[in-house]
Design a protein around this motif. Structure first.
Motif, PDB file in Angstrom:
ATOM      1  N   VAL A 220      43.863  37.547  36.010  1.00 41.29           N
ATOM      2  CA  VAL A 220      44.294  38.883  35.605  1.00 41.29           C
ATOM      3  C   VAL A 220      43.569  39.908  36.469  1.00 41.29           C
ATOM      4  N   ILE A 221      44.326  40.783  37.117  1.00 39.93           N
ATOM      5  CA  ILE A 221      43.748  41.861  37.926  1.00 39.93           C
ATOM      6  C   ILE A 221      43.916  43.163  37.141  1.00 39.93           C
ATOM      7  N   ALA A 222      42.799  43.806  36.829  1.00 42.22           N
ATOM      8  CA  ALA A 222      42.839  45.048  36.047  1.00 42.22           C
ATOM      9  C   ALA A 222      42.762  46.258  36.969  1.00 42.22           C
ATOM     10  N   ASN A 223      43.388  47.359  36.569  1.00 42.23           N
ATOM     11  CA  ASN A 223      43.325  48.599  37.347  1.00 42.23           C
ATOM     12  C   ASN A 223      42.130  49.440  36.905  1.00 42.23           C
ATOM     13  N   GLY A 226      41.513  49.813  33.368  1.00 42.65           N
ATOM     14  CA  GLY A 226      41.207  48.597  32.637  1.00 42.65           C
ATOM     15  C   GLY A 226      42.412  47.886  32.071  1.00 42.65           C
ATOM     16  N   ARG A 227      43.612  48.213  32.557  1.00 42.43           N
ATOM     17  CA  ARG A 227      44.830  47.578  32.069  1.00 42.43           C
ATOM     18  C   ARG A 227      45.265  46.450  33.001  1.00 42.43           C
ATOM     19  N   ASP A 228      45.931  45.483  32.412  1.00 45.69           N
ATOM     20  CA  ASP A 228      46.471  44.371  33.184  1.00 45.69           C
ATOM     21  C   ASP A 228      47.568  44.881  34.114  1.00 45.69           C
ATOM     22  N   THR A 229      47.473  44.561  35.410  1.00 45.57           N
ATOM     23  CA  THR A 229      48.491  44.982  36.375  1.00 45.57           C
ATOM     24  C   THR A 229      49.646  43.980  36.446  1.00 45.57           C
ATOM     25  N   TYR A 230      49.519  42.856  35.794  1.00 49.74           N
ATOM     26  CA  TYR A 230      50.569  41.821  35.728  1.00 49.74           C
ATOM     27  C   TYR A 230      51.042  41.405  37.115  1.00 49.74           C
ATOM     28  N   ARG A 231      50.093  41.175  37.991  1.00 51.36           N
ATOM     29  CA  ARG A 231      50.423  40.693  39.330  1.00 51.36           C
ATOM     30  C   ARG A 231      50.813  39.224  39.256  1.00 51.36           C
ATOM     31  N   SER A 232      51.933  38.896  39.907  1.00 45.93           N
ATOM     32  CA  SER A 232      52.354  37.493  39.941  1.00 45.93           C
ATOM     33  C   SER A 232      51.519  36.678  40.920  1.00 45.93           C
ATOM     34  N   ASP A 233      50.852  37.377  41.852  1.00 42.85           N
ATOM     35  CA  ASP A 233      50.023  36.702  42.857  1.00 42.85           C
ATOM     36  C   ASP A 233      48.542  36.902  42.581  1.00 42.85           C
ATOM     37  N   GLY A 234      48.175  36.960  41.306  1.00 41.77           N
ATOM     38  CA  GLY A 234      46.789  37.247  40.941  1.00 41.77           C
ATOM     39  C   GLY A 234      45.784  36.282  41.538  1.00 41.77           C
ATOM     40  N   ASN A 235      46.081  34.990  41.507  1.00 42.28           N
ATOM     41  CA  ASN A 235      45.156  33.996  42.053  1.00 42.28           C
ATOM     42  C   ASN A 235      44.982  34.155  43.557  1.00 42.28           C
TER      43      ASN A 235
END
Length: 280
Positions: A220-223, A226-235
């Motif tokens: 999970v990548i937060a902005n 502090g919210r989840d950016t819901y990136r599909s390529d987080g890893n």
């Protein structure tokens, strides 16, 4: 027994020939004595009389040939492939024969990460990272989760002479989490470190990793909020960040590493229980 062995010899020779062809990509060379007894090519097309055909193999002979064929075939399989097949059969990997068995019925979701500073009983303000999370599941019979690991990365740009990001890492394991109930997990950056590197309250980069019952979820990548950016390529994105960072895993502390005297009551009262790490 001797007759059975004689009948098996042509079959074994044929298996050996196929095995050598698989191993070296071409037919194995025949020995001189074998070449001497081969009939001319034009005679190979002439069908043999029925009285010269070999007698059919018995069930016992067929079983012996099949067993020998398996043994010879296994010799041709590379060792690393054998090991990989053994792992698959044992369902060791999460991507093995039945991936559904490696999915946790519960999933941790990030509500928000909050960044602030706290004195925590010291003269210098410590950086506080409050991770508000909730465990959810579609199974109405599940009220509590299995152990859940929470890992946090906090990164700060332009804090090192070589231009690398200063990336702090810490983690903790919750013994269990109640389903559908928000819980806070706290991490702290010591005040001396904040002063040394002149760290702002809000990091330039924040990533979180959740693991439920040994099953890892996507990063999970937060902005900045502090919210989840819901990136599909987080890893993948996080891996690139790590490549250009100096990772420090001995400084940022989790709740379980703090003294109770240093923690304010509002931090202690609603924090989930943690598993104590034991050195082997």
């Amino acid at each position: 027994m001797k007759k059975s062995i004689k009948k098996l010899l042509p079959v074994i020779a044929g298996i050996n020939g196929l095995l050598c062809a698989n191993l070296w990509g071409e037919s194995a060379p025949l020995l001189e004595k074998d070449q001497a007894v081969l009939p001319p090519k034009e005679d190979l097309l002439v069908p043999l009389p029925k009285e010269n055909l070999p007698a059919p193999l018995s069930q016992e002979d067929k079983a012996a040939v099949e067993e020998m064929s398996k043994t010879l075939s296994s010799v041709a399989v590379p060792t690393e492939e054998k090991v990989g097949n053994a792992f698959l059969d044992a369902n060791v990997r999460g991507d093995a024969q039945d991936p559904e068995k490696f999915k946790s019925p519960a999933k941790i979701e990030l509500n928000q990460v909050k960044f602030s500073t706290e004195r925590l009983g010291t003269a210098n303000k410590w950086g506080l990272i409050k991770v508000n999370l909730v465990a959810n599941t579609e199974d109405k019979n599940i009220k509590w989760t299995e152990p859940c690991k929470v890992k946090v990365y906090a990164g700060y740009e332009n804090r090192l002479p070589d231009g690398k990001m200063l990336l702090f890492k810490s983690d903790c394991t919750c013994t269990t989490l109640p389903i559908a109930t928000e819980k806070p997990v706290f991490f702290f950056i010591p005040g001396d470190i904040r002063l040394k590197y002149n760290l702002p309250d809000v990091p330039d980069y924040c990533a979180l990793s959740f693991t439920v019952d040994g099953v890892s979820q996507p990063m999970v990548i937060a902005n900045k909020e502090g919210r989840d950016t819901y990136r599909s390529d987080g890893n993948t994105f996080h891996l690139e960040i790590k490549k250009r960072s100096l990772i420090e895993s001995r400084i940022m502390r989790n709740f379980d590493q703090m003294s109770g005297f240093d923690l304010p009551s509002n931090v202690v009262k609603n924090t989930p229980s943690f598993l104590t790490p034991i050195d082997a």
